[in-house]
Design a protein around this motif. Structure first.
Motif, short mmCIF file in Angstrom:
data_model
loop_
_atom_site.label_atom_id
_atom_site.label_comp_id
_atom_site.label_asym_id
_atom_site.label_seq_id
_atom_site.Cartn_x
_atom_site.Cartn_y
_atom_site.Cartn_z
N ARG A 138 -2.78 -2.73 25.24
CA ARG A 138 -4.24 -2.62 25.27
C ARG A 138 -4.59 -1.16 25.56
N VAL A 139 -5.58 -0.67 24.85
CA VAL A 139 -6.08 0.69 25.06
C VAL A 139 -7.54 0.56 25.47
N ASP A 140 -7.84 1.01 26.67
CA ASP A 140 -9.20 0.88 27.23
C ASP A 140 -9.69 -0.56 27.10
N ASP A 141 -8.83 -1.50 27.45
CA ASP A 141 -9.10 -2.94 27.46
C ASP A 141 -9.26 -3.57 26.07
N ALA A 142 -8.96 -2.84 25.02
CA ALA A 142 -9.02 -3.41 23.66
C ALA A 142 -7.60 -3.57 23.13
N PRO A 143 -7.29 -4.70 22.48
CA PRO A 143 -5.95 -4.89 21.93
C PRO A 143 -5.63 -3.80 20.91
N MET A 144 -4.35 -3.38 20.90
CA MET A 144 -3.95 -2.30 20.00
C MET A 144 -2.52 -2.56 19.53
N ALA A 145 -2.29 -2.40 18.23
CA ALA A 145 -0.93 -2.50 17.70
C ALA A 145 -0.19 -1.22 18.06
N LEU A 146 1.09 -1.34 18.33
CA LEU A 146 1.89 -0.18 18.72
C LEU A 146 1.86 0.89 17.63
N ALA A 147 1.86 0.47 16.36
CA ALA A 147 1.85 1.42 15.25
C ALA A 147 0.56 2.23 15.20
N ALA A 148 -0.52 1.69 15.71
CA ALA A 148 -1.81 2.38 15.68
C ALA A 148 -2.02 3.28 16.89
N LEU A 149 -1.11 3.23 17.85
CA LEU A 149 -1.30 3.98 19.11
C LEU A 149 -1.19 5.49 18.91
N ALA A 150 -0.16 5.97 18.21
CA ALA A 150 0.02 7.41 18.02
C ALA A 150 -1.16 8.05 17.30
N PRO A 151 -1.65 7.46 16.18
CA PRO A 151 -2.82 8.07 15.53
C PRO A 151 -4.07 8.08 16.42
N LEU A 152 -4.25 7.03 17.22
CA LEU A 152 -5.41 6.99 18.12
C LEU A 152 -5.31 8.09 19.17
N ILE A 153 -4.14 8.25 19.76
CA ILE A 153 -3.94 9.31 20.77
C ILE A 153 -4.15 10.68 20.12
N ARG A 154 -3.63 10.87 18.92
CA ARG A 154 -3.80 12.15 18.22
C ARG A 154 -5.29 12.45 18.03
N GLN A 155 -6.05 11.43 17.63
CA GLN A 155 -7.48 11.61 17.41
C GLN A 155 -8.19 11.97 18.71
N ARG A 156 -7.88 11.26 19.78
CA ARG A 156 -8.55 11.51 21.07
C ARG A 156 -8.19 12.88 21.63
N VAL A 157 -6.91 13.26 21.53
CA VAL A 157 -6.47 14.55 22.08
C VAL A 157 -7.02 15.70 21.25
N SER A 158 -7.13 15.51 19.92
CA SER A 158 -7.70 16.58 19.08
C SER A 158 -9.17 16.80 19.42
N ALA A 159 -9.89 15.71 19.69
CA ALA A 159 -11.31 15.83 20.02
C ALA A 159 -11.51 16.48 21.38
#
Length: 108
Positions: A46-67
């Motif tokens: 879970r990312v910020d209390d929302a379900p998340m697939a492991l495969a989608a975690l790296a792109p999400l982190i990349r997006q958040r860290v870039s912003a």
């Protein structure tokens, strides 16, 4: 007798020295953005209390860290979660460019 003396003197001792602090102008520091990643006992993520697939975690982190490069990733794992799953989550965070990582713990 010593206890009574301590009780009477404690408030007097706890007062500090009067100090005049200097005034300064500048921007106030903002709190960093925190992304909370949790690994549950059943292995789900879970990312910020929302379900998340492991495969989608790296792109999400990349997006958040870039912003916001000051983004902090806080990892929490259920005590019953498999270590292998927590290690996979940590690897995905690192692949996504997450460098500021903290681990959530409980105080005993």
């Amino acid at each position: 007798v010593l206890l009574v003396i301590f009780i009477v003197l404690a408030p007097l001792i706890s007062t500090g020295l009067p100090v005049k602090l200097p005034h300064a102008q500048g921007q106030s520091l903002s709190e960093p953005t925190v992304v909370t990643v949790a690994v549950l006992a059943d292995g789900s993520v879970r990312v910020d209390d929302a379900p998340m697939a492991l495969a989608a975690l790296a792109p999400l982190i990349r997006q958040r860290v870039s912003a916001k490069p000051e983004t902090v990733i806080k990892i929490g794992g259920d005590g019953a979660a498999r270590y292998e799953k927590v290690a996979q989550v940590l690897a995905a965070i690192q692949q996504g460019g997450g460098e500021k990582i903290t681990f959530a713990t409980q105080t005993p």
